[in-house]
Motif scaffolding. Structure first.
Motif, PDB file in Angstrom:
ATOM      1  N   VAL A  82       0.834  -1.207   0.000  1.00 35.37           N
ATOM      2  CA  VAL A  82       0.000   0.000   0.000  1.00 35.37           C
ATOM      3  C   VAL A  82       0.866   1.253   0.000  1.00 35.37           C
ATOM      4  CG1 VAL A  82      -1.693   1.338   1.335  1.00 35.37           C
ATOM      5  CG2 VAL A  82      -1.999  -1.130   1.044  1.00 35.37           C
ATOM      6  N   ALA A  83       1.893   1.268   0.841  1.00 30.35           N
ATOM      7  CA  ALA A  83       2.774   2.449   0.910  1.00 30.35           C
ATOM      8  C   ALA A  83       3.425   2.721  -0.441  1.00 30.35           C
ATOM      9  CB  ALA A  83       3.832   2.249   1.987  1.00 30.35           C
ATOM     10  N   ARG A  84       3.841   1.679  -1.112  1.00 30.38           N
ATOM     11  CA  ARG A  84       4.539   1.809  -2.391  1.00 30.38           C
ATOM     12  C   ARG A  84       3.574   2.148  -3.528  1.00 30.38           C
ATOM     13  NH1 ARG A  84       7.150  -3.353  -2.809  1.00 30.38           N
ATOM     14  NH2 ARG A  84       8.819  -2.461  -1.557  1.00 30.38           N
ATOM     15  N   ASN A  85       2.449   1.441  -3.610  1.00 25.57           N
ATOM     16  CA  ASN A  85       1.592   1.509  -4.793  1.00 25.57           C
ATOM     17  C   ASN A  85       0.381   2.419  -4.673  1.00 25.57           C
ATOM     18  OD1 ASN A  85       3.015  -0.499  -6.480  1.00 25.57           O
ATOM     19  ND2 ASN A  85       2.531  -1.822  -4.754  1.00 25.57           N
ATOM     20  N   VAL A  86      -0.050   2.694  -3.459  1.00 20.14           N
ATOM     21  CA  VAL A  86      -1.218   3.552  -3.265  1.00 20.14           C
ATOM     22  C   VAL A  86      -0.791   4.920  -2.734  1.00 20.14           C
ATOM     23  CG1 VAL A  86      -3.443   3.810  -2.091  1.00 20.14           C
ATOM     24  CG2 VAL A  86      -2.706   1.544  -2.874  1.00 20.14           C
ATOM     25  N   ILE A  87      -0.023   4.920  -1.659  1.00 21.70           N
ATOM     26  CA  ILE A  87       0.422   6.169  -1.032  1.00 21.70           C
ATOM     27  C   ILE A  87       1.577   6.792  -1.813  1.00 21.70           C
ATOM     28  CG2 ILE A  87       1.290   7.200   1.118  1.00 21.70           C
ATOM     29  CD1 ILE A  87      -1.585   6.103   1.294  1.00 21.70           C
ATOM     30  N   LYS A  88       2.339   5.957  -2.508  1.00 22.88           N
ATOM     31  CA  LYS A  88       3.472   6.403  -3.341  1.00 22.88           C
ATOM     32  C   LYS A  88       4.654   6.917  -2.521  1.00 22.88           C
ATOM     33  CE  LYS A  88       1.121   5.685  -7.175  1.00 22.88           C
ATOM     34  NZ  LYS A  88       1.253   4.481  -7.918  1.00 22.88           N
ATOM     35  N   LEU A  89       4.904   6.277  -1.360  1.00 23.42           N
ATOM     36  CA  LEU A  89       6.126   6.587  -0.626  1.00 23.42           C
ATOM     37  C   LEU A  89       7.296   5.962  -1.371  1.00 23.42           C
ATOM     38  CD1 LEU A  89       5.115   5.887   3.102  1.00 23.42           C
ATOM     39  CD2 LEU A  89       5.298   8.103   1.954  1.00 23.42           C
ATOM     40  N   ASP A  90       8.445   6.627  -1.359  1.00 22.78           N
ATOM     41  CA  ASP A  90       9.613   6.036  -2.012  1.00 22.78           C
ATOM     42  C   ASP A  90      10.217   4.959  -1.105  1.00 22.78           C
ATOM     43  OD1 ASP A  90      11.480   7.283  -0.183  1.00 22.78           O
ATOM     44  OD2 ASP A  90      11.474   9.075  -1.430  1.00 22.78           O
ATOM     45  N   GLU A  91      11.078   4.147  -1.677  1.00 28.23           N
ATOM     46  CA  GLU A  91      11.646   3.007  -0.944  1.00 28.23           C
ATOM     47  C   GLU A  91      12.414   3.445   0.295  1.00 28.23           C
ATOM     48  OE1 GLU A  91      10.896  -0.219  -1.471  1.00 28.23           O
ATOM     49  OE2 GLU A  91       9.586   0.565  -3.049  1.00 28.23           O
ATOM     50  N   GLU A  92      13.106   4.562   0.199  1.00 26.53           N
ATOM     51  CA  GLU A  92      13.870   5.062   1.343  1.00 26.53           C
ATOM     52  C   GLU A  92      12.938   5.411   2.503  1.00 26.53           C
ATOM     53  OE1 GLU A  92      16.445   8.992   1.915  1.00 26.53           O
ATOM     54  OE2 GLU A  92      17.340   7.590   0.464  1.00 26.53           O
ATOM     55  N   GLU A  93      11.826   6.051   2.194  1.00 30.48           N
ATOM     56  CA  GLU A  93      10.868   6.437   3.245  1.00 30.48           C
ATOM     57  C   GLU A  93      10.144   5.212   3.807  1.00 30.48           C
ATOM     58  OE1 GLU A  93       9.209   9.209   5.872  1.00 30.48           O
ATOM     59  OE2 GLU A  93      10.958   9.343   4.583  1.00 30.48           O
ATOM     60  N   ILE A  94       9.878   4.214   2.973  1.00 27.36           N
ATOM     61  CA  ILE A  94       9.255   2.969   3.461  1.00 27.36           C
ATOM     62  C   ILE A  94      10.197   2.282   4.447  1.00 27.36           C
ATOM     63  CG2 ILE A  94       8.551   0.631   2.783  1.00 27.36           C
ATOM     64  CD1 ILE A  94       7.435   1.944   0.177  1.00 27.36           C
ATOM     65  N   THR A  95      11.455   2.157   4.085  1.00 28.12           N
ATOM     66  CA  THR A  95      12.437   1.536   4.984  1.00 28.12           C
ATOM     67  C   THR A  95      12.584   2.346   6.262  1.00 28.12           C
ATOM     68  OG1 THR A  95      13.617   0.557   3.117  1.00 28.12           O
ATOM     69  CG2 THR A  95      14.823   0.748   5.197  1.00 28.12           C
ATOM     70  N   ALA A  96      12.634   3.653   6.135  1.00 29.42           N
ATOM     71  CA  ALA A  96      12.746   4.510   7.317  1.00 29.42           C
ATOM     72  C   ALA A  96      11.546   4.314   8.238  1.00 29.42           C
ATOM     73  CB  ALA A  96      12.873   5.970   6.902  1.00 29.42           C
ATOM     74  N   ALA A  97      10.350   4.278   7.673  1.00 31.07           N
ATOM     75  CA  ALA A  97       9.143   4.088   8.492  1.00 31.07           C
ATOM     76  C   ALA A  97       9.183   2.754   9.218  1.00 31.07           C
ATOM     77  CB  ALA A  97       7.895   4.185   7.613  1.00 31.07           C
ATOM     78  N   ARG A  98       9.644   1.715   8.550  1.00 28.70           N
ATOM     79  CA  ARG A  98       9.765   0.403   9.197  1.00 28.70           C
ATOM     80  C   ARG A  98      10.691   0.478  10.403  1.00 28.70           C
ATOM     81  NH1 ARG A  98      11.067  -3.900   4.635  1.00 28.70           N
ATOM     82  NH2 ARG A  98      11.130  -5.221   6.501  1.00 28.70           N
ATOM     83  N   LEU A  99      11.662   1.371  10.342  1.00 27.56           N
ATOM     84  CA  LEU A  99      12.602   1.555  11.443  1.00 27.56           C
ATOM     85  C   LEU A  99      12.147   2.635  12.428  1.00 27.56           C
ATOM     86  CD1 LEU A  99      15.867   1.389   9.326  1.00 27.56           C
ATOM     87  CD2 LEU A  99      14.981  -0.371  10.880  1.00 27.56           C
ATOM     88  N   GLY A 100      10.940   3.171  12.199  1.00 30.64           N
ATOM     89  CA  GLY A 100      10.412   4.193  13.091  1.00 30.64           C
ATOM     90  C   GLY A 100      10.988   5.564  12.850  1.00 30.64           C
ATOM     91  N   ARG A 101      11.421   5.806  11.627  1.00 35.15           N
ATOM     92  CA  ARG A 101      12.046   7.086  11.288  1.00 35.15           C
ATOM     93  C   ARG A 101      11.383   7.687  10.053  1.00 35.15           C
ATOM     94  NH1 ARG A 101      17.426   4.118  10.828  1.00 35.15           N
ATOM     95  NH2 ARG A 101      17.763   3.399  12.952  1.00 35.15           N
ATOM     96  N   SER A 102      11.669   8.972   9.829  1.00 36.74           N
ATOM     97  CA  SER A 102      11.212   9.636   8.618  1.00 36.74           C
ATOM     98  C   SER A 102      12.039  10.887   8.397  1.00 36.74           C
ATOM     99  CB  SER A 102       9.731  10.019   8.732  1.00 36.74           C
ATOM    100  OG  SER A 102       9.319  10.729   7.577  1.00 36.74           O
ATOM    101  N   ALA A 103      12.206  11.250   7.137  1.00 37.28           N
ATOM    102  CA  ALA A 103      12.868  12.507   6.802  1.00 37.28           C
ATOM    103  C   ALA A 103      11.939  13.690   7.067  1.00 37.28           C
ATOM    104  CB  ALA A 103      13.305  12.493   5.335  1.00 37.28           C
ATOM    105  N   ASP A 104      10.650  13.440   7.097  1.00 34.01           N
ATOM    106  CA  ASP A 104       9.660  14.473   7.377  1.00 34.01           C
ATOM    107  C   ASP A 104       9.547  14.649   8.890  1.00 34.01           C
ATOM    108  OD1 ASP A 104       6.454  14.723   8.084  1.00 34.01           O
ATOM    109  OD2 ASP A 104       7.096  16.055   6.466  1.00 34.01           O
ATOM    110  N   PRO A 105       9.754  15.862   9.405  1.00 34.53           N
ATOM    111  CA  PRO A 105       9.759  16.071  10.865  1.00 34.53           C
ATOM    112  C   PRO A 105       8.466  15.644  11.571  1.00 34.53           C
ATOM    113  CG  PRO A 105      10.631  18.001   9.735  1.00 34.53           C
ATOM    114  CD  PRO A 105      10.087  17.085   8.682  1.00 34.53           C
TER     115      PRO A 105
END
Length: 184
Positions: free
Chosen positions: A87-110
């Motif tokens: 869903v994150a990749r194909n519907v929300i259109k998050l990039d792979e870096e942001e998907i991986t970051a979210a899995r780790l509890g992080r984001s570039a967005d404050p």
């Protein structure tokens, strides 16, 4: 193999059939997790009710998906991790870096980072979080409404994780493996 029958909407009795039809309307598909939940129409009704309510809340879909990814990663739920990555990749259109970051509890967005910090703390500590977590969330700009919705989204995703893991629900998507400890 799933530990309970996956209820087929075509042969299900009422109210399971109605709930599975509602699932299709809400999600566009009827995932195996909801077919498993349909063994208890009350459980599926609660799941769908919370999903519908949270869609109308203050947190946008991209933040809800990031929470889902982080919670699934922490709980080791391959089903949810795979579904929410899709869903994150194909519907929300998050990039792979942001998907991986979210899995780790992080984001570039404050703001997303603040949401994930809180969601991870809630998940890792079974809801027992200190004042410092709330202070940090508020300092990052989260409103009380958003803070409560982060908690609700964590609970919603934990429910889905536990259903999938406890019932060993068969995954209908390609499996996304948990990140290695080195990736953290």
């Amino acid at each position: 193999m799933t530990r309970v029958p996956l209820i087929d909407p075509a042969t299900a009795g009422t109210p399971a059939a109605e709930l599975l039809t509602a699932t299709k309307r809400a999600m566009g598909v009827i995932p195996n997790t909801t077919k498993a939940m349909a063994n208890s129409p009350a459980a599926l009704k609660g799941f769908l009710g919370l999903l519908d309510a949270l869609k109308e809340g203050a947190l946008p879909a991209a933040l809800r998906e990031r929470i889902a990814l982080a919670v699934a990663e922490i709980n080791g739920c391959a089903f949810c991790l795979s579904a929410h990555t899709y869903v994150a990749r194909n519907v929300i259109k998050l990039d792979e870096e942001e998907i991986t970051a979210a899995r780790l509890g992080r984001s570039a967005d404050p703001k997303a980072a603040a949401v994930l910090d809180l969601a991870v703390a809630i998940t890792n500590n079974n809801g027992q979080v200190g004042d410092n977590q709330f202070t940090a969330a508020r300092e990052a700009g989260l409103t009380d409404e958003e803070i409560v919705e982060v908690i609700a989204n964590v609970a919603y995703n934990i429910f889905a994780n536990y259903i999938n893991e406890a019932l060993d629900v068969d995954l209908e998507l390609p499996v996304v493996a948990a990140l290695s400890p080195a990736a953290a």
